[in-house]
Design an enzyme around this catalytic site. Structure first.
Site, mmCIF file in Angstrom:
data_model
loop_
_atom_site.group_PDB
_atom_site.id
_atom_site.type_symbol
_atom_site.label_atom_id
_atom_site.label_comp_id
_atom_site.label_asym_id
_atom_site.label_seq_id
_atom_site.Cartn_x
_atom_site.Cartn_y
_atom_site.Cartn_z
ATOM 1 N N CYS A 1 0.255 3.854 2.688
ATOM 2 C CA CYS A 1 0.731 3.363 3.995
ATOM 3 C C CYS A 1 2.223 3.633 4.144
ATOM 4 O O CYS A 1 2.683 4.072 5.196
ATOM 5 C CB CYS A 1 0.494 1.856 4.134
ATOM 6 S SG CYS A 1 -1.227 1.372 4.047
ATOM 7 N N CYS B 1 0.837 -1.199 0.000
ATOM 8 C CA CYS B 1 0.000 0.000 0.000
ATOM 9 C C CYS B 1 0.878 1.258 0.000
ATOM 10 O O CYS B 1 1.566 1.545 0.979
ATOM 11 C CB CYS B 1 -0.929 -0.062 1.212
ATOM 12 S SG CYS B 1 -1.565 1.503 1.824
#
Ligand SMILES: [Zn+2]
Length: 142
Positions: free
Chosen positions: A68, A65
């Site tokens: 993230c 991600c």
């Protein structure tokens, strides 16, 4: 004050006035008040949440991600600036049961917990300062 070791999951009792003295786990020697966010498995999570007497901020994230990864250094910075909140990270891919239990629909999602209960959550990337302000706003509201 009860704190759970992020390494061996042992419960430790630390006098409140000693929290600033870099207490370590009686079982494994790991720092209990580390300002570096610890990675927790979903096996560790239930006990950590129920036996830690400080507020906890969980970052649900995953390696694939991009947002993230972008937020990771911000989360680290916030952890250094707010030692009385325990910052931990949970890899949502490695924690499918916890992710489902907490209803994590997108990542990154921050979950603010106190006394084993969720008091706030926020999805999406936030800068360090905003993470701290957001957490404090919820911790300080009645
Ligand atoms: Zn330990």
């Amino acid at each position: 004050m009860q704190l759970v070791c992020t390494n061996c999951n042992a419960t430790n009792r630390v006098p409140n006035e000693r929290l600033g003295d870099q207490p370590v786990c009686g079982k494994c020697g790991q720092a209990l008040m580390s300002t570096h966010p610890a990675q927790l498995s979903e096996q560790q999570l239930p006990k950590f949440l129920s036996h830690t007497e400080l507020p906890i901020l969980i970052d649900f994230w995953a390696a694939w991600c991009g947002p993230c990864r972008a937020m990771a250094p911000q989360f680290e910075q916030a952890a250094m600036a707010a030692p009385n909140i325990r910052f931990v990270k949970v890899d949502s891919d490695a924690a499918p049961i916890a992710s489902q239990q907490f209803g994590i629909r997108s990542i990154p999602t921050l979950l603010l917990m106190r006394d084993g209960r969720e008091i706030a959550r926020q999805s999406g990337v936030m800068p360090a300062q905003q993470i701290i302000e957001w957490a404090n706003r919820h911790l300080n509201s009645p």
